[in-house]
Write a protein that holds these residues in place. Structure first.
Motif, PDB file in Angstrom:
ATOM      1  N   GLU A   1      10.348  -4.327   4.809  1.00  0.00           N
ATOM      2  CA  GLU A   1      11.037  -4.243   3.508  1.00  0.00           C
ATOM      3  C   GLU A   1      10.303  -3.286   2.580  1.00  0.00           C
ATOM      4  OE1 GLU A   1      13.369  -8.384   2.501  1.00  0.00           O
ATOM      5  OE2 GLU A   1      11.262  -8.249   1.964  1.00  0.00           O
TER       6      GLU A   1
ATOM      7  N   VAL B   1      11.611   0.103   0.697  1.00  0.00           N
ATOM      8  CA  VAL B   1      11.711   0.295  -0.750  1.00  0.00           C
ATOM      9  C   VAL B   1      10.810   1.406  -1.273  1.00  0.00           C
ATOM     10  CG1 VAL B   1      12.526  -2.051  -1.205  1.00  0.00           C
ATOM     11  CG2 VAL B   1      10.098  -1.548  -1.396  1.00  0.00           C
TER      12      VAL B   1
ATOM     13  N   LEU C   1      19.619  -4.761   4.621  1.00  0.00           N
ATOM     14  CA  LEU C   1      18.773  -3.579   4.486  1.00  0.00           C
ATOM     15  C   LEU C   1      18.891  -2.632   5.675  1.00  0.00           C
ATOM     16  CD1 LEU C   1      15.579  -5.141   2.929  1.00  0.00           C
ATOM     17  CD2 LEU C   1      17.273  -3.692   1.811  1.00  0.00           C
TER      18      LEU C   1
ATOM     19  N   ILE D   1      18.717  -1.872  -1.858  1.00  0.00           N
ATOM     20  CA  ILE D   1      17.292  -1.554  -1.732  1.00  0.00           C
ATOM     21  C   ILE D   1      16.588  -1.823  -3.063  1.00  0.00           C
ATOM     22  CG2 ILE D   1      15.621   0.302  -1.318  1.00  0.00           C
ATOM     23  CD1 ILE D   1      17.716   1.511   0.628  1.00  0.00           C
ATOM     24  N   ALA D   2      17.218  -1.454  -4.170  1.00  0.00           N
ATOM     25  CA  ALA D   2      16.631  -1.694  -5.489  1.00  0.00           C
ATOM     26  C   ALA D   2      16.483  -3.183  -5.764  1.00  0.00           C
ATOM     27  CB  ALA D   2      17.477  -1.029  -6.573  1.00  0.00           C
TER      28      ALA D   2
ATOM     29  N   THR E   1      15.905  -5.470  -3.607  1.00  0.00           N
ATOM     30  CA  THR E   1      14.749  -5.904  -2.820  1.00  0.00           C
ATOM     31  C   THR E   1      13.459  -5.514  -3.532  1.00  0.00           C
ATOM     32  OG1 THR E   1      16.025  -5.687  -0.784  1.00  0.00           O
ATOM     33  CG2 THR E   1      13.626  -5.736  -0.562  1.00  0.00           C
ATOM     34  N   LEU E   2      13.418  -4.316  -4.089  1.00  0.00           N
ATOM     35  CA  LEU E   2      12.253  -3.859  -4.831  1.00  0.00           C
ATOM     36  C   LEU E   2      11.993  -4.768  -6.032  1.00  0.00           C
ATOM     37  CD1 LEU E   2      10.025  -1.784  -5.373  1.00  0.00           C
ATOM     38  CD2 LEU E   2      11.729  -0.416  -6.580  1.00  0.00           C
TER      39      LEU E   2
ATOM     40  N   HIS F   1      10.542  -8.128  -4.917  1.00  0.00           N
ATOM     41  CA  HIS F   1       9.109  -8.047  -4.603  1.00  0.00           C
ATOM     42  C   HIS F   1       8.280  -7.919  -5.878  1.00  0.00           C
ATOM     43  CE1 HIS F   1       8.797  -8.006  -0.241  1.00  0.00           C
ATOM     44  NE2 HIS F   1       9.940  -7.359  -0.229  1.00  0.00           N
TER      45      HIS F   1
END
Length: 101
Positions: A9, A13, A52, A70-71, A73-74, A77
């Motif tokens: 992941e 990202v 993803l 993707i954003a 997921t960023l 995190h």
């Protein structure tokens, strides 16, 4: 397996594997990570379930072209790492606002 998911992941990202790019095969990734290919396959399947990665039958796996996914997921995190440091939601929001300025 969970560590593999997190590592992959993060690679996505930060752009190590950009949107739409083909990722290495299961055996290559497993060899790089020094894990069993079945373990890597399980991690990749989870990344597909999270949206993803996408699988093309003859072309292998590619990173999703959905930049918003993707954003997300960023952000996920970032939020969890900041919370682990003891920051509140308000403090995290303030940091983000400072970054915009």
């Amino acid at each position: 397996y969970l560590q593999l998911i997190e590592q992959l992941e993060l690679a996505i990202v930060v752009g190590e594997y950009p949107p739409g790019e083909k990722i290495p095969g299961v055996r290559d990734l497993a060899a790089q990570a020094q894990v069993n290919p079945n373990t890597m396959q399980r991690a990749l399947a989870e990344l597909e379930a999270r949206g993803l990665l996408e699988t093309q039958r003859t072309a292998g796996r590619t990173v999703t072209g959905d930049v918003e996914k993707i954003a997300q997921t960023l952000v996920h995190h970032f939020y969890h790492q900041a919370a682990a440091l003891g920051l509140t939601k308000a403090e995290i929001a303030a940091l983000l606002e400072q970054e915009e300025a």
